[in-house]
Design a protein around this motif. Structure first.
Motif, PDB file in Angstrom:
ATOM      1  N   SER A 204      -2.952   4.213  -3.893  1.00 17.55           N
ATOM      2  CA  SER A 204      -2.365   3.138  -3.108  1.00 17.55           C
ATOM      3  C   SER A 204      -1.471   2.210  -3.914  1.00 17.55           C
ATOM      4  CB  SER A 204      -3.474   2.309  -2.442  1.00 17.55           C
ATOM      5  OG  SER A 204      -4.348   1.760  -3.416  1.00 17.55           O
TER       6      SER A 204
ATOM      7  N   SER B 278      -1.527   4.951   2.149  1.00 17.93           N
ATOM      8  CA  SER B 278      -2.158   5.175   3.448  1.00 17.93           C
ATOM      9  C   SER B 278      -1.288   5.983   4.404  1.00 17.93           C
ATOM     10  CB  SER B 278      -2.532   3.831   4.091  1.00 17.93           C
ATOM     11  OG  SER B 278      -1.386   3.040   4.301  1.00 17.93           O
TER      12      SER B 278
ATOM     13  N   ASP C  61       0.864  -1.177   0.000  1.00 15.39           N
ATOM     14  CA  ASP C  61       0.000   0.000   0.000  1.00 15.39           C
ATOM     15  C   ASP C  61       0.904   1.231   0.000  1.00 15.39           C
ATOM     16  OD1 ASP C  61      -1.575   2.193   0.618  1.00 15.39           O
ATOM     17  OD2 ASP C  61      -2.772   1.154   2.119  1.00 15.39           O
TER      18      ASP C  61
END
Length: 276
Positions: free
Chosen positions: A107, A82, A79
């Motif tokens: 992401s 985030s 990811d």
């Protein structure tokens, strides 16, 4: 002092408001009207050029490890968004920037091939400055891979009749010289972060290569830009995020301003150039 408008380059995309080096960051920068984009590239263990600044994935993903030791599939499983608290870059208070990206674009890992494809499909000309990161275990392979990828797009040659939208940058003088040998006509930029005599710079990179000092260096030495331009070299400046530093760039005759805040920087330029 110059009244010519410098080109505004979105550093790692609109990285003040979106996760750097994601497709979201670049789409945001384009939506804001950035004239050019900037990206850093590293080589994965299985030979793909990916848009990642750091040597490791630790800061900008939810994983750990060294980029060059991981394969593309491993990197794509992380990811990359985030970590960034999202905000929205806007003009006047209350203005909203349209949301032009999907959550997945914030992401997912971005490959250089994907970013170049996006640029190729645009309905307006946009340039891209590609920085190869060194040192790396792969040495010259990074530039060789880049040259081959640019050849696929037909962007490895730069002529007045058919200019390439790409310029290559590096803090490594060796990498710049290597790219000149691989792509003799491609525009090149030598990034500098410490003071050095122009005679030393001239000895490290070929004639015609643009020089890009840190804006703080330029602010401390106002005549640096004049010395660079006197050598027939363009002045590019990084990373310019305040009105004070925009003024430094204008006064120094910069051709290019690299910024994390493309919208704010363009508005600052508008206001300063109107008063000239």
């Amino acid at each position: 002092m110059t009244s010519l408008r410098p080109q505004v380059v979105a550093h790692r995309g609109a990285s003040d408001t979106e996760p750097e080096h994601t497709l979201a960051a670049y789409l945001r920068a384009l939506d804001l009207g950035a004239q050019a984009l900037e990206c850093d590239v590293r080589l994965t263990a299985d030979g793909h050029l990916v848009c990642v600044h750091d040597r490791t994935v630790n800061r900008t993903s939810n994983g750990t490890g060294i980029v060059s030791t991981l394969e593309l599939a491993q990197l794509e499983g992380l990811d990359w968004g985030s970590w960034k608290k999202l905000s929205r870059e806007s003009g006047d208070p209350g203005d909203e920037v349209p949301d032009v990206v999907e959550d997945s674009d914030r992401s997912h890992l971005l490959t250089l091939r994907k970013l170049l494809t996006v640029i190729a499909d645009l309905d307006r000309p946009v340039q891209i400055a590609i920085e190869t990161k060194h040192p790396t275990r792969y040495g010259s392979l990074v530039e060789r891979k880049l040259a081959r990828l640019l050849q696929e797009f037909g962007w490895d040659r730069h002529t007045p009749e058919k200019p390439s939208p790409v310029r290559m940058m590096s803090f490594s003088a060796l990498a710049v010289r290597r790219m000149r040998a691989l792509t003799p006509t491609l525009p090149l930029v030598y990034l500098v972060e410490r003071r050095m005599p122009m005679t030393v710079i001239d000895g490290q990179v070929p004639a015609g290569v643009a020089i890009a000092p840190d804006v703080e260096m330029l602010a401390r030495d106002p005549r640096l830009g004049e010395r660079i331009r006197a050598r027939g070299r363009e002045l590019h400046v990084w990373t310019v995020d305040t009105p004070e530093h925009v003024r430094v760039c204008l006064d120094s005759g910069a051709s290019v301003i690299i910024t994390n805040k493309p919208a704010e920087t363009m508005k600052t330029l508008d206001s300063m150039l109107v008063s000239v």
